[in-house]
Design an enzyme around this catalytic site. Structure first.
Site, PDB file in Angstrom:
ATOM      1  N   HIS A  72       0.859  -1.057  -0.067  1.00  0.00           N
ATOM      2  CA  HIS A  72       0.136  -0.039  -0.088  1.00  0.00           C
ATOM      3  C   HIS A  72       0.896   1.258  -0.033  1.00  0.00           C
ATOM      4  O   HIS A  72       1.495   1.327   0.904  1.00  0.00           O
ATOM      5  CB  HIS A  72      -0.848   0.089   1.178  1.00  0.00           C
ATOM      6  N   TYR A 202      -9.953   5.377   6.699  1.00  0.00           N
ATOM      7  CA  TYR A 202     -10.031   5.788   8.017  1.00  0.00           C
ATOM      8  C   TYR A 202     -11.067   7.040   7.839  1.00  0.00           C
ATOM      9  O   TYR A 202     -11.215   7.799   7.130  1.00  0.00           O
ATOM     10  CB  TYR A 202      -8.839   6.358   8.621  1.00  0.00           C
ATOM     11  N   PRO A 294      -5.123   1.009  18.295  1.00  0.00           N
ATOM     12  CA  PRO A 294      -4.817   0.264  16.883  1.00  0.00           C
ATOM     13  C   PRO A 294      -4.958   1.484  15.623  1.00  0.00           C
ATOM     14  O   PRO A 294      -4.634   1.155  14.655  1.00  0.00           O
ATOM     15  CB  PRO A 294      -5.690  -0.647  16.676  1.00  0.00           C
ATOM     16  N   LYS A 298       0.272   0.539  14.934  1.00  0.00           N
ATOM     17  CA  LYS A 298       1.660   0.679  15.297  1.00  0.00           C
ATOM     18  C   LYS A 298       2.040  -0.466  16.345  1.00  0.00           C
ATOM     19  O   LYS A 298       3.378  -1.018  16.516  1.00  0.00           O
ATOM     20  CB  LYS A 298       1.906   2.016  16.104  1.00  0.00           C
ATOM     21  N   TYR A 385       3.065   7.489   9.987  1.00  0.00           N
ATOM     22  CA  TYR A 385       2.061   6.301   9.704  1.00  0.00           C
ATOM     23  C   TYR A 385       3.395   5.224   9.222  1.00  0.00           C
ATOM     24  O   TYR A 385       3.163   4.054   9.467  1.00  0.00           O
ATOM     25  CB  TYR A 385       1.194   6.633   8.721  1.00  0.00           C
TER      26      TYR A 385
HETATM   27  C1  PHB Z   1      -6.287  -3.917  10.213  1.00  0.00           C
HETATM   28  O1  PHB Z   1      -6.171  -4.075   8.801  1.00  0.00           O
HETATM   29  O2  PHB Z   1      -6.629  -4.842  10.866  1.00  0.00           O
HETATM   30  C2  PHB Z   1      -5.859  -2.577  10.625  1.00  0.00           C
HETATM   31  C3  PHB Z   1      -5.315  -1.851   9.706  1.00  0.00           C
HETATM   32  C4  PHB Z   1      -4.986  -0.566   9.963  1.00  0.00           C
HETATM   33  C5  PHB Z   1      -5.236  -0.068  11.439  1.00  0.00           C
HETATM   34  C6  PHB Z   1      -5.575  -0.868  12.290  1.00  0.00           C
HETATM   35  C7  PHB Z   1      -6.145  -2.130  11.984  1.00  0.00           C
HETATM   36  O3  PHB Z   1      -4.810   1.329  11.741  1.00  0.00           O
END
Ligand code: PHB
Ligand code: APR
Length: 395
Positions: A72, A202, A294, A298, A385
């Protein structure tokens, strides 16, 4: 029974540490409370920084990750129903993230650890009790298949997660704990449906945060911010999809492909750090020493940087008799940990709903709007990030 490094906990941190040590001829024994099947089935995140991918390569366990991981180069952030794109690669000089589920990563680590003659794993180890951290030879007593054992070692690695025994075995007066809990959790759902988008999305929404992620091109992972009082059983699949659609802009809600879930769970959010990460011959690694919400993806990546530092320090000790890196492990690891704690807290604070007070939402939107319209703002998000650099002088 004896070994050079006793590792408590066979999660990603313990497994990866054992592999790094083995590659330099260092023997370790891992004591894991659960069965292999139980650990492998635990569903967690799966967004890997490049540094973590490189660590897996060095540990010799990246062949499937390199084949199946989804690269990504950016992610999307939606607020006020507008979609913004954070182009990670162009903002960070080419850095990217790789999607590869932690369940798959754990399987790969088990395959290599269990075939490694420098590593012995005891699954189902009970009443694991480490002691003697200030003595010449620390030890761990435990029960395995109803027989009592004592393991003697040079060093101990506490890789046993937030609820483990190693941190609890350190005298309280020798540790300082920092903690923040959040008044909500993430309800996660896995389904064998194509992801909504090729990148993670997000979403800031007045009903609460949501995240659209994935495990593969045919498997999706979605999350909804929910009050801590909610139970998984309160949420049918239909309720979940309906609520996710409400938090998406209409164009995306229309293209969401739904299907039956095969996993649903609620995870509370927490920021937690313990200092220092060393007590005598015991070193804390991964979730045993720190937890982040989450939102910044990280947790697993911080465990990897701890493993990088501790394995480098132990290898320097066994190969060159140097103790300086072991002495610097805690401070060096904590420097990166605090940066990630700050980022994860910040990203959570601008994307989640904390109260019904309308001024809160307006301020969040103003902050996101300001950052996203500025290249400097986007760069600071992107740099954090993709993961901050490791300390270069730790060699
Ligand atoms: C996930 O794919 O589970 C995931 C992706 C990004 C995040 C948290 C969890 O910030
Ligand atoms: N005795 C032996 N093993 C134990 C004990 C104990 N008393 N307590 C816990 N364990 C084991 C757990 O069963 C688990 O397998 O320690 C392991 C800890 O693994 P994780 O919780 O996955 O922690 P860590 O390896 O630090 O993972 C770092 O990956 O799993 C994610 O959320 C985690 O993002 C974090 C990252």
């Amino acid at each position: 029974m004896k070994t050079q490094v006793a590792i408590i906990g066979a999660g990603p941190a313990g497994l990866c540490l054992a592999r790094m040590l083995s590659l330099h001829g260092i023997h370790s024994i891992i004591l894991e409370r659960q069965t292999r099947a139980y650990v492998e089935a635990r569903v967690r995140a799966g967004m890997l920084e490049q540094g973590m991918v490189e660590l897996m390569r060095r540990a010799g366990v990246a062949s499937r990750l390199d084949k199946e991981g989804l690269v990504h180069s950016g992610f999307k952030l939606i607020f006020d129903n507008q979609i913004s794109h954070i182009d990670l690669a162009s903002l960070t000089g080419g850095k990217q993230m790789v999607i590869y589920g932690q369940t798959e990563l754990t399987k790969d680590l088990y395959d290599s650890v269990l075939a490694d003659s420098n590593i012995q794993v005891f699954f189902g180890a009970q009443e694991v009790c480490p002691s003697g951290f200030l003595e010449e030879k620390p030890r761990v007593s435990f029960y395995y298949q109803n027989t009592a054992y004592t393991l003697s070692c040079d060093y101990l690695a506490g890789c046993d997660g937030y609820h483990g025994v190693t941190r609890a075995a350190i005298p309280k007066s020798c540790l300082r704990e920092y903690e923040r809990t959040y008044p909500f959790g993430w309800l996660g759902l896995l389904s064998d449906t194509p992801p909504l988008d090729e990148e993670a999305i997000y979403i800031h929404h007045q009903r609460g945060f949501a995240l659209c992620s994935m495990r593969s091109r045919t498997r999706s992972r979605y999350y909804l911010q929910v009050p801590l009082s909610e139970q998984v059983s309160d949420w049918s699949d239909q309720d979940f999809w309906d609520e996710l659609r409400r938090r998406l802009p209409a164009s995306l809600a229309d293209s969401l492909i739904t299907g039956p879930s095969f996993e649903k769970s609620i995870a509370p959010l927490r920021s937690f750090v313990v200092e220092p990460l060393r007590f005598g011959s015991l070193f804390l690694v991964g979730d045993a020493g720190h937890i982040v919400p989450p939102t910044g993806a990280k947790g697993l990546n911080l465990a990897a940087s701890d493993v990088h530092y501790l394995s480098t320090a132990l290898i320097a000790w066994y190969q060159e008799g140097r103790s300086d890196l072991l002495d610097r492990y805690s401070a060096t690891a904590l420097h990166r940990i605090w940066a990630a704690v700050r980022f994860s807290w910040w990203f959570t604070s601008v994307t989640h709903k904390f109260s019904d007070d309308p001024i809160e939402q307006k301020i969040q939107l103003a902050e996101l709007d300001y950052l996203l319209q500025s290249t400097a703002g986007q760069t600071t998000i992107a740099e954090n990030y993709v993961g901050l650099d490791l300390a270069e002088d730790f060699v």
